[in-house]
Design a protein around this motif. Structure first.
Motif, PDB file in Angstrom:
ATOM      1  N   LEU A 194       0.828  -1.213   0.000  1.00 37.16           N
ATOM      2  CA  LEU A 194       0.000   0.000   0.000  1.00 37.16           C
ATOM      3  C   LEU A 194       0.859   1.259   0.000  1.00 37.16           C
ATOM      4  N   ILE A 195       2.001   1.186   0.674  1.00 37.20           N
ATOM      5  CA  ILE A 195       2.898   2.339   0.763  1.00 37.20           C
ATOM      6  C   ILE A 195       3.717   2.504  -0.508  1.00 37.20           C
ATOM      7  N   TYR A 196       4.208   1.379  -1.073  1.00 43.18           N
ATOM      8  CA  TYR A 196       5.114   1.434  -2.221  1.00 43.18           C
ATOM      9  C   TYR A 196       4.430   1.468  -3.573  1.00 43.18           C
ATOM     10  N   MET A 197       3.132   1.187  -3.626  1.00 39.45           N
ATOM     11  CA  MET A 197       2.455   1.163  -4.913  1.00 39.45           C
ATOM     12  C   MET A 197       2.553   2.499  -5.661  1.00 39.45           C
ATOM     13  N   PRO A 198       2.350   3.651  -5.015  1.00 38.80           N
ATOM     14  CA  PRO A 198       2.511   4.914  -5.751  1.00 38.80           C
ATOM     15  C   PRO A 198       3.924   5.083  -6.314  1.00 38.80           C
ATOM     16  N   SER A 199       4.919   4.633  -5.566  1.00 37.04           N
ATOM     17  CA  SER A 199       6.296   4.723  -6.042  1.00 37.04           C
ATOM     18  C   SER A 199       6.516   3.807  -7.252  1.00 37.04           C
ATOM     19  N   ALA A 200       5.969   2.608  -7.209  1.00 31.58           N
ATOM     20  CA  ALA A 200       6.097   1.679  -8.331  1.00 31.58           C
ATOM     21  C   ALA A 200       5.424   2.243  -9.577  1.00 31.58           C
ATOM     22  N   ILE A 201       4.272   2.836  -9.412  1.00 33.17           N
ATOM     23  CA  ILE A 201       3.561   3.443 -10.545  1.00 33.17           C
ATOM     24  C   ILE A 201       4.373   4.596 -11.117  1.00 33.17           C
ATOM     25  N   LYS A 202       4.928   5.426 -10.252  1.00 31.42           N
ATOM     26  CA  LYS A 202       5.754   6.561 -10.698  1.00 31.42           C
ATOM     27  C   LYS A 202       6.993   6.067 -11.445  1.00 31.42           C
ATOM     28  N   ASP A 203       7.684   5.067 -10.879  1.00 30.81           N
ATOM     29  CA  ASP A 203       8.878   4.527 -11.527  1.00 30.81           C
ATOM     30  C   ASP A 203       8.537   3.927 -12.884  1.00 30.81           C
ATOM     31  N   ARG A 204       7.462   3.175 -12.950  1.00 25.78           N
ATOM     32  CA  ARG A 204       7.060   2.545 -14.216  1.00 25.78           C
ATOM     33  C   ARG A 204       6.669   3.588 -15.246  1.00 25.78           C
ATOM     34  N   ASN A 205       6.005   4.656 -14.803  1.00 21.43           N
ATOM     35  CA  ASN A 205       5.639   5.741 -15.702  1.00 21.43           C
ATOM     36  C   ASN A 205       6.890   6.419 -16.268  1.00 21.43           C
ATOM     37  N   GLU A 206       7.895   6.638 -15.435  1.00 25.91           N
ATOM     38  CA  GLU A 206       9.157   7.245 -15.894  1.00 25.91           C
ATOM     39  C   GLU A 206       9.848   6.330 -16.910  1.00 25.91           C
ATOM     40  N   MET A 207       9.846   5.033 -16.651  1.00 27.68           N
ATOM     41  CA  MET A 207      10.487   4.083 -17.574  1.00 27.68           C
ATOM     42  C   MET A 207       9.777   4.059 -18.925  1.00 27.68           C
ATOM     43  N   SER A 208       8.490   4.310 -18.938  1.00 24.05           N
ATOM     44  CA  SER A 208       7.747   4.262 -20.197  1.00 24.05           C
ATOM     45  C   SER A 208       8.150   5.385 -21.148  1.00 24.05           C
ATOM     46  N   LYS A 209       8.879   6.374 -20.665  1.00 19.34           N
ATOM     47  CA  LYS A 209       9.331   7.489 -21.497  1.00 19.34           C
ATOM     48  C   LYS A 209      10.707   7.237 -22.106  1.00 19.34           C
ATOM     49  N   GLU A 210      11.408   6.200 -21.643  1.00 17.13           N
ATOM     50  CA  GLU A 210      12.763   5.906 -22.104  1.00 17.13           C
ATOM     51  C   GLU A 210      12.756   4.802 -23.153  1.00 17.13           C
ATOM     52  N   TYR A 211      13.890   4.674 -23.874  1.00 14.03           N
ATOM     53  CA  TYR A 211      14.028   3.632 -24.887  1.00 14.03           C
ATOM     54  C   TYR A 211      14.861   2.476 -24.338  1.00 14.03           C
ATOM     55  N   TYR A 212      14.447   1.258 -24.670  1.00 13.59           N
ATOM     56  CA  TYR A 212      15.107   0.036 -24.221  1.00 13.59           C
ATOM     57  C   TYR A 212      15.379  -0.845 -25.429  1.00 13.59           C
ATOM     58  N   SER A 213      16.459  -1.611 -25.363  1.00 11.27           N
ATOM     59  CA  SER A 213      16.853  -2.449 -26.498  1.00 11.27           C
ATOM     60  C   SER A 213      17.189  -3.862 -26.083  1.00 11.27           C
ATOM     61  N   LEU A 214      17.056  -4.760 -27.039  1.00  7.98           N
ATOM     62  CA  LEU A 214      17.502  -6.144 -26.931  1.00  7.98           C
ATOM     63  C   LEU A 214      18.270  -6.465 -28.206  1.00  7.98           C
ATOM     64  N   THR A 215      19.360  -7.213 -28.074  1.00  9.52           N
ATOM     65  CA  THR A 215      20.147  -7.636 -29.229  1.00  9.52           C
ATOM     66  C   THR A 215      20.000  -9.148 -29.381  1.00  9.52           C
ATOM     67  N   PHE A 216      19.580  -9.586 -30.565  1.00  5.53           N
ATOM     68  CA  PHE A 216      19.413 -11.008 -30.873  1.00  5.53           C
ATOM     69  C   PHE A 216      20.412 -11.416 -31.948  1.00  5.53           C
ATOM     70  N   TRP A 217      20.945 -12.627 -31.813  1.00  3.31           N
ATOM     71  CA  TRP A 217      21.780 -13.225 -32.851  1.00  3.31           C
ATOM     72  C   TRP A 217      21.094 -14.472 -33.369  1.00  3.31           C
ATOM     73  N   TYR A 218      21.285 -14.737 -34.680  1.00  5.70           N
ATOM     74  CA  TYR A 218      20.674 -15.890 -35.338  1.00  5.70           C
ATOM     75  C   TYR A 218      21.732 -16.653 -36.125  1.00  5.70           C
ATOM     76  N   ASP A 219      21.501 -17.958 -36.306  1.00  6.55           N
ATOM     77  CA  ASP A 219      22.421 -18.759 -37.112  1.00  6.55           C
ATOM     78  C   ASP A 219      22.053 -18.625 -38.589  1.00  6.55           C
ATOM     79  N   SER A 220      22.721 -19.394 -39.445  1.00  6.29           N
ATOM     80  CA  SER A 220      22.498 -19.277 -40.893  1.00  6.29           C
ATOM     81  C   SER A 220      21.101 -19.749 -41.325  1.00  6.29           C
ATOM     82  N   ASN A 221      20.404 -20.477 -40.464  1.00  6.12           N
ATOM     83  CA  ASN A 221      19.027 -20.897 -40.753  1.00  6.12           C
ATOM     84  C   ASN A 221      17.991 -19.922 -40.186  1.00  6.12           C
ATOM     85  N   GLY A 222      18.446 -18.837 -39.585  1.00  6.95           N
ATOM     86  CA  GLY A 222      17.534 -17.857 -39.001  1.00  6.95           C
ATOM     87  C   GLY A 222      17.006 -18.268 -37.640  1.00  6.95           C
ATOM     88  N   GLN A 223      17.653 -19.254 -36.984  1.00  3.40           N
ATOM     89  CA  GLN A 223      17.253 -19.704 -35.650  1.00  3.40           C
ATOM     90  C   GLN A 223      17.954 -18.862 -34.586  1.00  3.40           C
TER      91      GLN A 223
END
Length: 178
Positions: free
Chosen positions: A136-165
């Motif tokens: 109950l105490i931390y929920m507003p903080s979690a919502i605020k933190d998540r809202n701030e993160m939604s404004k930033e960009y995040y990335s993932l890097t994937f590698w694939y073999d010659s068959n596209g796996q």
């Protein structure tokens, strides 16, 4: 036992039951939320599956001839640009995969975070240790933190073999060292 005495006994019991029942770690769930990608971390996943789930890649590099991930230009550049020469954590969901042979590397970037259960651990501990009252105490903080993160960009890097796996993942943009 008269009604007054019964009420004095029942109120604390009901309070404890209410606290235990609401300790569902809602704040942890909010903090950890984001675009899910864990379902893609298996050997059956193809480049088509990843693109379908995450959208088009923001950057892509084909490797001809195929090379080990650790010998690819993007991986070596990352290591060279690190102040402490640390290596990126590249894994396939089960084990490290820097030695896997790759033909294609793609970076997927989005506004807002990818799902990460580790982000919610602090909130979960606070909730659990306080029988849900911390939630109950931390929920507003979690919502605020998540809202701030939604404004930033995040990335993932994937590698694939010659068959596209799918053969490897780095949680971040391999072109941008920490």
């Amino acid at each position: 036992m008269n009604t007054l005495q019964l009420m004095k006994f029942i109120k604390p019991v009901l309070l404890v039951l209410a606290c235990v029942s609401i300790s569902s770690c809602v704040s942890a769930t909010i903090a950890a939320s984001g675009k899910s990608y864990e379902h893609l971390l298996n050997k059956k996943t193809t480049v088509r599956d990843v693109r379908k789930s995450l959208g088009d890649a923001s950057w892509s590099r084909a490797h001809q001839p195929p090379v080990a991930i650790k010998n690819s230009d993007e991986y070596r550049s990352y290591v060279l640009n690190q102040k402490n020469n640390s290596k990126p954590h590249v894994w396939n969901g089960d084990e490290f995969s820097e030695g896997a042979i790759t033909s294609l590397c793609e970076v997927y970037t989005r506004k807002g975070p990818y799902a990460d259960i580790d982000r919610g651990q602090g909130y979960a501990m606070a909730s659990g240790l306080t029988l849900g009252i911390g939630d109950l105490i931390y929920m507003p903080s979690a919502i605020k933190d998540r809202n701030e993160m939604s404004k930033e960009y995040y990335s993932l890097t994937f590698w694939y073999d010659s068959n596209g796996q799918f053969i490897g993942l780095y949680e971040g943009d391999i072109r941008k060292p920490d």
